[in-house]
Motif scaffolding. Structure first.
Motif, PDB file in Angstrom:
ATOM      1  N   GLU A  68     -34.142  15.505  42.006  1.00 27.01           N
ATOM      2  CA  GLU A  68     -33.038  16.438  41.764  1.00 27.01           C
ATOM      3  C   GLU A  68     -31.714  15.821  42.189  1.00 27.01           C
ATOM      4  OE1 GLU A  68     -30.877  19.488  40.434  1.00 27.01           O
ATOM      5  OE2 GLU A  68     -33.018  19.216  40.068  1.00 27.01           O
ATOM      6  N   HIS A  69     -31.709  15.135  43.320  1.00 28.57           N
ATOM      7  CA  HIS A  69     -30.489  14.468  43.793  1.00 28.57           C
ATOM      8  C   HIS A  69     -30.038  13.391  42.804  1.00 28.57           C
ATOM      9  CE1 HIS A  69     -27.520  12.738  46.456  1.00 28.57           C
ATOM     10  NE2 HIS A  69     -28.076  11.559  46.251  1.00 28.57           N
ATOM     11  N   GLU A  70     -30.985  12.571  42.317  1.00 24.76           N
ATOM     12  CA  GLU A  70     -30.660  11.529  41.338  1.00 24.76           C
ATOM     13  C   GLU A  70     -30.032  12.138  40.090  1.00 24.76           C
ATOM     14  OE1 GLU A  70     -33.683   8.619  40.374  1.00 24.76           O
ATOM     15  OE2 GLU A  70     -34.440   8.704  42.434  1.00 24.76           O
ATOM     16  N   ARG A  71     -30.550  13.261  39.647  1.00 26.76           N
ATOM     17  CA  ARG A  71     -30.015  13.943  38.465  1.00 26.76           C
ATOM     18  C   ARG A  71     -28.591  14.423  38.699  1.00 26.76           C
ATOM     19  NH1 ARG A  71     -34.846  17.519  35.909  1.00 26.76           N
ATOM     20  NH2 ARG A  71     -36.330  15.815  35.761  1.00 26.76           N
ATOM     21  N   ARG A  72     -28.367  15.048  39.854  1.00 24.37           N
ATOM     22  CA  ARG A  72     -27.021  15.558  40.159  1.00 24.37           C
ATOM     23  C   ARG A  72     -26.005  14.424  40.213  1.00 24.37           C
ATOM     24  NH1 ARG A  72     -29.710  18.970  43.926  1.00 24.37           N
ATOM     25  NH2 ARG A  72     -29.016  17.603  45.603  1.00 24.37           N
ATOM     26  N   VAL A  73     -26.380  13.316  40.817  1.00 25.73           N
ATOM     27  CA  VAL A  73     -25.468  12.170  40.901  1.00 25.73           C
ATOM     28  C   VAL A  73     -25.194  11.608  39.506  1.00 25.73           C
ATOM     29  CG1 VAL A  73     -25.246   9.785  41.729  1.00 25.73           C
ATOM     30  CG2 VAL A  73     -26.066  11.578  43.281  1.00 25.73           C
ATOM     31  N   ALA A  74     -26.242  11.472  38.690  1.00 21.37           N
ATOM     32  CA  ALA A  74     -26.078  10.948  37.328  1.00 21.37           C
ATOM     33  C   ALA A  74     -25.172  11.859  36.503  1.00 21.37           C
ATOM     34  CB  ALA A  74     -27.437  10.779  36.646  1.00 21.37           C
ATOM     35  N   ILE A  75     -25.349  13.164  36.627  1.00 19.89           N
ATOM     36  CA  ILE A  75     -24.503  14.116  35.890  1.00 19.89           C
ATOM     37  C   ILE A  75     -23.069  14.041  36.393  1.00 19.89           C
ATOM     38  CG2 ILE A  75     -24.042  16.573  35.502  1.00 19.89           C
ATOM     39  CD1 ILE A  75     -27.140  16.939  35.428  1.00 19.89           C
ATOM     40  N   PHE A  76     -22.881  13.989  37.696  1.00 23.48           N
ATOM     41  CA  PHE A  76     -21.529  13.897  38.252  1.00 23.48           C
ATOM     42  C   PHE A  76     -20.820  12.659  37.708  1.00 23.48           C
ATOM     43  CE2 PHE A  76     -18.504  12.239  41.307  1.00 23.48           C
ATOM     44  CZ  PHE A  76     -17.681  13.346  41.509  1.00 23.48           C
ATOM     45  N   ASP A  77     -21.486  11.503  37.761  1.00 25.40           N
ATOM     46  CA  ASP A  77     -20.881  10.259  37.269  1.00 25.40           C
ATOM     47  C   ASP A  77     -20.540  10.353  35.788  1.00 25.40           C
ATOM     48  OD1 ASP A  77     -21.077   9.154  39.791  1.00 25.40           O
ATOM     49  OD2 ASP A  77     -22.851   7.945  39.327  1.00 25.40           O
ATOM     50  N   LEU A  78     -21.437  10.948  35.013  1.00 23.56           N
ATOM     51  CA  LEU A  78     -21.210  11.081  33.577  1.00 23.56           C
ATOM     52  C   LEU A  78     -20.003  11.972  33.291  1.00 23.56           C
ATOM     53  CD1 LEU A  78     -22.057  10.594  30.640  1.00 23.56           C
ATOM     54  CD2 LEU A  78     -23.694  12.479  30.889  1.00 23.56           C
ATOM     55  N   ILE A  79     -19.923  13.109  33.953  1.00 28.17           N
ATOM     56  CA  ILE A  79     -18.834  14.051  33.719  1.00 28.17           C
ATOM     57  C   ILE A  79     -17.501  13.483  34.214  1.00 28.17           C
ATOM     58  CG2 ILE A  79     -17.925  16.347  34.288  1.00 28.17           C
ATOM     59  CD1 ILE A  79     -20.318  16.205  32.298  1.00 28.17           C
ATOM     60  N   GLU A  80     -17.561  12.730  35.288  1.00 21.95           N
ATOM     61  CA  GLU A  80     -16.346  12.169  35.880  1.00 21.95           C
ATOM     62  C   GLU A  80     -15.571  11.314  34.875  1.00 21.95           C
ATOM     63  OE1 GLU A  80     -13.783  11.780  39.180  1.00 21.95           O
ATOM     64  OE2 GLU A  80     -15.484  13.095  38.853  1.00 21.95           O
ATOM     65  N   GLU A  81     -16.303  10.521  34.082  1.00 22.18           N
ATOM     66  CA  GLU A  81     -15.639   9.664  33.097  1.00 22.18           C
ATOM     67  C   GLU A  81     -16.597   9.425  31.933  1.00 22.18           C
ATOM     68  OE1 GLU A  81     -13.804   5.184  32.731  1.00 22.18           O
ATOM     69  OE2 GLU A  81     -14.022   6.073  34.716  1.00 22.18           O
ATOM     70  N   ASN A  82     -16.198   9.841  30.737  1.00 19.27           N
ATOM     71  CA  ASN A  82     -17.036   9.621  29.559  1.00 19.27           C
ATOM     72  C   ASN A  82     -16.213   9.689  28.288  1.00 19.27           C
ATOM     73  OD1 ASN A  82     -17.500  12.428  28.096  1.00 19.27           O
ATOM     74  ND2 ASN A  82     -17.616  12.864  30.287  1.00 19.27           N
ATOM     75  N   SER A  83     -16.799   9.159  27.245  1.00 16.91           N
ATOM     76  CA  SER A  83     -16.234   9.236  25.895  1.00 16.91           C
ATOM     77  C   SER A  83     -17.383   9.661  24.988  1.00 16.91           C
ATOM     78  CB  SER A  83     -15.691   7.868  25.478  1.00 16.91           C
ATOM     79  OG  SER A  83     -15.290   7.902  24.131  1.00 16.91           O
ATOM     80  N   PHE A  84     -17.270  10.840  24.395  1.00 18.68           N
ATOM     81  CA  PHE A  84     -18.376  11.446  23.652  1.00 18.68           C
ATOM     82  C   PHE A  84     -17.791  12.114  22.416  1.00 18.68           C
ATOM     83  CE2 PHE A  84     -21.628  14.647  22.822  1.00 18.68           C
ATOM     84  CZ  PHE A  84     -22.813  14.011  23.178  1.00 18.68           C
ATOM     85  N   ALA A  85     -17.915  11.443  21.275  1.00 18.48           N
ATOM     86  CA  ALA A  85     -17.321  11.949  20.037  1.00 18.48           C
ATOM     87  C   ALA A  85     -18.419  12.193  19.007  1.00 18.48           C
ATOM     88  CB  ALA A  85     -16.306  10.948  19.491  1.00 18.48           C
ATOM     89  N   LEU A  86     -18.505  13.424  18.530  1.00 18.04           N
ATOM     90  CA  LEU A  86     -19.466  13.738  17.479  1.00 18.04           C
ATOM     91  C   LEU A  86     -18.972  13.174  16.157  1.00 18.04           C
ATOM     92  CD1 LEU A  86     -20.418  17.409  18.329  1.00 18.04           C
ATOM     93  CD2 LEU A  86     -21.769  15.352  18.698  1.00 18.04           C
ATOM     94  N   SER A  87     -19.896  12.643  15.372  1.00 18.34           N
ATOM     95  CA  SER A  87     -19.530  12.029  14.099  1.00 18.34           C
ATOM     96  C   SER A  87     -19.012  13.040  13.087  1.00 18.34           C
ATOM     97  CB  SER A  87     -20.739  11.286  13.525  1.00 18.34           C
ATOM     98  OG  SER A  87     -21.140  10.283  14.421  1.00 18.34           O
ATOM     99  N   ASP A  88     -19.510  14.280  13.162  1.00 17.01           N
ATOM    100  CA  ASP A  88     -19.142  15.274  12.148  1.00 17.01           C
ATOM    101  C   ASP A  88     -18.352  16.462  12.708  1.00 17.01           C
ATOM    102  OD1 ASP A  88     -21.158  16.381  13.628  1.00 17.01           O
ATOM    103  OD2 ASP A  88     -22.385  16.983  11.929  1.00 17.01           O
ATOM    104  N   HIS A  89     -17.741  16.277  13.888  1.00 20.75           N
ATOM    105  CA  HIS A  89     -17.033  17.384  14.526  1.00 20.75           C
ATOM    106  C   HIS A  89     -15.970  16.806  15.454  1.00 20.75           C
ATOM    107  CE1 HIS A  89     -16.522  20.982  17.081  1.00 20.75           C
ATOM    108  NE2 HIS A  89     -16.937  21.632  16.022  1.00 20.75           N
ATOM    109  N   ASP A  90     -14.779  17.328  15.435  1.00 21.84           N
ATOM    110  CA  ASP A  90     -13.723  16.764  16.271  1.00 21.84           C
ATOM    111  C   ASP A  90     -13.029  17.797  17.141  1.00 21.84           C
ATOM    112  OD1 ASP A  90     -12.350  18.124  14.342  1.00 21.84           O
ATOM    113  OD2 ASP A  90     -11.044  16.471  13.783  1.00 21.84           O
ATOM    114  N   LYS A  91     -13.769  18.799  17.555  1.00 20.63           N
ATOM    115  CA  LYS A  91     -13.157  19.861  18.338  1.00 20.63           C
ATOM    116  C   LYS A  91     -13.811  19.990  19.711  1.00 20.63           C
ATOM    117  CE  LYS A  91     -11.273  22.645  14.675  1.00 20.63           C
ATOM    118  NZ  LYS A  91     -10.772  21.891  13.751  1.00 20.63           N
ATOM    119  N   GLY A  92     -13.771  18.929  20.508  1.00 18.84           N
ATOM    120  CA  GLY A  92     -14.295  18.971  21.868  1.00 18.84           C
ATOM    121  C   GLY A  92     -13.273  19.630  22.778  1.00 18.84           C
TER     122      GLY A  92
END
Length: 158
Positions: free
Chosen positions: A24-48
């Motif tokens: 559970e701790h590993e998951r929380r850390v991985a999610i925190f790191d991901l949310i802290e900095e990411n680039s996530f663009a859907l190919s068919d949608h541009d309204k993030g």
């Protein structure tokens, strides 16, 4: 930050429940790191920006993507078959790394860590390839997503 990003990651405990407090701790850390900095663009949608909900169906990872208001935007399923070997190798090299920290020289630890990063990069590149046509991610986001996938499967593959 732009709109092509994740602002939250939710894990379905029914299908991807953590196997204990360490997982559970590993998951929380991985999610925190991901949310802290990411680039996530859907190919068919541009309204993030987007919320990513992860679950598992028949040993496949389900990516359900919603907008900030909770409206469904896109769902796709990612087969875990192509990742099994890389994830297994990654866990094995991580175990070797943690063992080496206790008994090996700094040069030996560094060599194992380089191998660990190489396998992690391999998994990240495979993930980016498997997401192609659905989601565009940069390399660091792919690395963070691969870390999360490993954390989700830590109890199931070791």
């Amino acid at each position: 930050m732009g709109d092509n990003r994740l602002i939250s990651v939710e894990i379905d405990d029914e299908t991807l429940g953590a196997s204990g407090p360490d997982a559970e701790h590993e998951r929380r850390v991985a999610i925190f790191d991901l949310i802290e900095e990411n680039s996530f663009a859907l190919s068919d949608h541009d309204k993030g920006p987007y919320v990513l909900s992860l679950s598992q169906v028949d040993r496949k990872l389900v990516f359900a993507i919603h907008d900030e208001s909770g409206t469904d935007v896109h769902t796709f399923i990612l087969s875990m078959g192509p990742f099994r070997g890389v994830i297994r190798d990654y866990f094995m090299i991580c175990d070797s790394y943690y063992d080496a920290i206790r008994t090996q020289t700094s040069h030996q630890i560094e060599a194992i860590d380089m191998a660990r990063r190489g396998i992690h990069n391999e998994g990240s590149e495979l993930l980016a390839e498997r997401l192609e046509g659905k989601v565009t991610v940069d390399f660091q986001t792919s690395r963070r997503l691969f870390t999360l996938i490993c954390a989700l499967h830590a109890g199931n593959t070791r």
